[in-house]
Design an enzyme around this catalytic site. Structure first.
Site, PDB file in Angstrom:
ATOM      1  N   LYS A   1       3.950  -6.801   4.210  1.00 22.81           N
ATOM      2  CA  LYS A   1       3.701  -5.420   3.796  1.00 22.81           C
ATOM      3  C   LYS A   1       3.282  -4.622   5.018  1.00 22.81           C
ATOM      4  O   LYS A   1       2.861  -5.179   6.040  1.00 22.81           O
ATOM      5  CB  LYS A   1       2.626  -5.337   2.709  1.00 22.81           C
TER       6      LYS A   1
ATOM      7  N   THR B   1       0.977  -8.921  12.153  1.00 20.79           N
ATOM      8  CA  THR B   1       1.021  -7.650  11.452  1.00 20.79           C
ATOM      9  C   THR B   1       0.245  -7.740  10.171  1.00 20.79           C
ATOM     10  O   THR B   1      -0.174  -8.792   9.737  1.00 20.79           O
ATOM     11  CB  THR B   1       2.433  -7.217  11.102  1.00 20.79           C
TER      12      THR B   1
ATOM     13  N   THR C   1       0.868  -1.192   0.000  1.00 20.46           N
ATOM     14  CA  THR C   1       0.000   0.000   0.000  1.00 20.46           C
ATOM     15  C   THR C   1       0.901   1.238   0.000  1.00 20.46           C
ATOM     16  O   THR C   1       1.348   1.662  -1.061  1.00 20.46           O
ATOM     17  CB  THR C   1      -0.975   0.021   1.198  1.00 20.46           C
TER      18      THR C   1
ATOM     19  N   ASN D   1       0.485  10.771   5.689  1.00 19.41           N
ATOM     20  CA  ASN D   1      -0.778  10.491   6.360  1.00 19.41           C
ATOM     21  C   ASN D   1      -1.797  11.600   6.243  1.00 19.41           C
ATOM     22  O   ASN D   1      -2.988  11.381   6.445  1.00 19.41           O
ATOM     23  CB  ASN D   1      -0.525  10.120   7.816  1.00 19.41           C
TER      24      ASN D   1
ATOM     25  N   THR E   1      -5.906  11.097  -0.800  1.00 18.01           N
ATOM     26  CA  THR E   1      -6.051  11.966  -1.984  1.00 18.01           C
ATOM     27  C   THR E   1      -5.255  11.430  -3.151  1.00 18.01           C
ATOM     28  O   THR E   1      -4.383  10.598  -2.994  1.00 18.01           O
ATOM     29  CB  THR E   1      -5.591  13.401  -1.659  1.00 18.01           C
TER      30      THR E   1
ATOM     31  N   GLU F   1       6.458   4.604   7.325  1.00 18.20           N
ATOM     32  CA  GLU F   1       6.089   5.844   6.650  1.00 18.20           C
ATOM     33  C   GLU F   1       7.008   6.988   7.074  1.00 18.20           C
ATOM     34  O   GLU F   1       7.067   7.359   8.237  1.00 18.20           O
ATOM     35  CB  GLU F   1       4.622   6.176   6.923  1.00 18.20           C
TER      36      GLU F   1
END
Lengths: 407, 407
Positions: B180, B191, B154, B402, B407, B278
């Site tokens: 992932k 996870t 993702t 985040n 979007t 991230e």
């Protein structure tokens, strides 16, 4: 970029209180960084402090001095250095500054309460503070509230003050306070730092009980970044100069009138810290209702308020409400039935029965998330207990401020 | 900007496993987003799943299907939509995709395990997935591991894989896996998502016990942002194609040899998620030693790993070690004596006896914090228990990712 934070209010003199401010140059030049409160003899002083086991040296000394019967006469506050994580020498340096102020004013060392805020782990620059003490004493005045509000700032962008007056049996009482704090904000028993003074005459035990109770509805219900400071301190002073018969019980009508106004001042000061939270672009009220027991409501509200994913979605004004449900689900609430959970944001029903509301449209969510002030109401569908927590979003500015804090 | 994440390894065929991948266009065009694992008849399959009460519909179905004696034959995975927070209709849509795959392959619905990852709270686009199933089945192959690694991504920037072989009594065994995840990462029991396959023959009860144990030393010890996903799932498959006498106890020497290699694969996959966390610019090992009891070590390690102030200091390579001590102090450890706490960062002694080390210099701290890989060792000075947690820093990129996720 404080959110909806009003200008510092006009705070009149609180009889029995004088304030002096000086520039010691502790961390930066040309910054007011030493503040002294002078309290009249006989004032009742109550305090609550951080529950962090690594509490700062001045917190330990405050707790000791407050417990003595002598009566507090001066609050000595510095910014730029927290005197925390400084081991035994930290206690010595904090005590040294108290000794100097006691010598200059002719009171006992035990009647001085010291407070520090700033960088953790660096030695307190005693000489600078000692040199600033006479300067602060020189300008002691009843009109220095705003100057004191500025003097206790660290990463705050604006000074924070609040004032209320109330009438009781033809007598007017005043309550005024200042607070500071923008990061490392998840107070546990008090915040870093709050000072609230009133001219009411009140037994110190009653004042302490009221302070402890009201802190739990104000400073202990705000969070910026989940990190409880080492230096949190909140002090309430009742000078007794209003001339009332001393309040000796919280059940007296005057005590109740005081609590109402005191709560307003304390909440306004607590909210001011959130509104000026590091990098804040939103002021967020997280209200959890329908809990089986109050601790569940408190826990869920704080978990929502601390979630980096929820906070970044708030920053983006993105109605990514699934992140809120995910937090509720991981909060560890016994007996949670996710199919009974409801969620409203700024009045819009977003989720019902654990899933998206049938009438929900993305444009509703966007509309709900657009304002600076966001009110989240999460109904757990389990009972009738509730709690409220106030927080901010998580922005680029937060990262910038905290990545560059010491530079 | 993954930290020290190696290229996807060359994974050889694991006998008994074929993988098919297709583009369903669930969230974005031209993105592999549907992955099917075909497991040989008789394979042992074990699974652990999120403890989030808002667990996703596919997680509920997996748990139900795994509990049946029929034996799992296919794993059906989609990205782009988590099918979480979707209420009862979410269960229907997940089951519908299982039914289609069962029909296409001639197996029972109960032998299909469905997995979803992506946005929470939006209806699963069943038609797109149904249309992609035949395409994925068409390219089933033993060589599709990397393609599957890409297919389950993702916000991941790189596919994550790990492979080990080990010899036992002249026989060679293989273990391969993919994972992932980059955000909403604080696994609790598993996870989001991990798939590890071996050709070993092993009783499913033994495999389940080993998986549960090893997950606690790998996926359950990583955290990016403290938010436990609604969709966490980790699956272990033992096809039995290696031809060994079936392992029926964890005490067998072969089981011990398997556990050693399996743990390496699981930790490498878990670390890969952190390395690709991230916005990550650091890979941080938080080791807490000297705890009185292990849960204290675990708790303190996670509190340090979750602190936004510690994470932003890591991002800045700023040796603001006072923030680490402040976290330890607020973690609520019974009987903590702060004067016994020691802190090392990348081998440099930073704090001793609860305060700055006598020999510490700021340049040591800067040197210690400069590398991409940071090893924090916090000694609580209370006993001999310990634990390790792996995490990332907090960067501008995390906020950007985040805030703009949908979007």
């Amino acid at each position: 970029m404080a959110v909806g934070l009003h200008d510092f209010p006009l705070i009149p003199e609180i009889k029995g209180i004088r304030i002096g401010v000086a520039e010691a140059g502790i961390k930066k030049p040309n910054k007011k960084d030493v503040v002294i409160f002078e309290l009249c003899e006989g004032a009742s002083v109550a305090g609550v402090f951080t529950q962090n086991a690594f509490c700062a040296a001045p917190v330990r000394i405050c707790q000791k001095h407050l417990g003595l019967s002598d009566g507090s006469r001066y609050l000595l506050i510095n910014t730029g250095n927290a005197n925390a994580g400084t081991g035994k020498s930290g206690l010595d340096t904090a005590l040294k500054t108290c000794e100097v102020l006691a010598h200059e004013t002719g009171v006992s060392v035990e009647s001085i309460l010291p407070f520090s805020t700033g960088v953790i782990g660096e030695p307190l620059p005693v000489a600078k503070i000692v040199a600033a003490i006479p300067k602060a004493l020189e300008n002691l005045s009843g009109d220095n509230w705003k100057s004191a509000g500025v003097g206790i700032m660290t990463t705050d962008t604006l000074p924070k003050g609040s004032v209320r007056t109330f009438e009781f049996e033809d007598r007017t009482f005043s309550i005024a306070g200042i607070s500071k704090g923008a990061g490392m904000i998840r107070p546990n028993m008090a915040t870093m730092l709050g000072y609230v003074c009133s001219d009411i005459a009140m037994d110190v035990e009653v004042l302490q009980a009221i302070l402890k109770d009201v802190v739990n509805k104000s400073f202990n219900r705000i969070t910026v970044d989940s990190d409880t400071s080492t230096n949190d301190s909140c002090i309430a002073v009742a000078t007794g100069m209003a001339g009332n018969a001393k309040v000796t019980s919280v059940d007296e009508p005057l005590a109740q009138a005081f609590i109402a106004a005191f709560t307003e001042v304390m909440q306004e000061l607590a909210h001011a810290i959130v509104r000026d939270g590091e990098g804040a672009t939103k002021f967020v009220t997280v209200e959890v209702v329908g809990a089986a027991v109050e601790p569940d409501a408190t826990k869920v509200a704080f978990e929502i308020a601390h979630s980096p994913l929820v906070k970044t979605a708030l920053f983006a004004s993105d109605p990514n409400w699934g992140r809120i449900l995910a937090v509720v689900g991981r909060a560890g609430v016994d007996g949670l039935d996710v199919d009974r959970v409801q969620l409203h944001i700024n009045g819009f029903e977003v989720a019902r029965d654990g899933g998206r509301s049938p009438d929900y449209l993305e444009e509703h969510g966007k509309q709900a998330m657009a304002p600076e002030e966001i009110h989240v109401v999460l109904d757990m569908g389990m009972g009738s207990e509730s709690d409220i927590v106030w927080t901010t979003d998580f922005s680029h500015e937060y990262v910038t401020i905290n990545a560059e804090y010491r530079t």
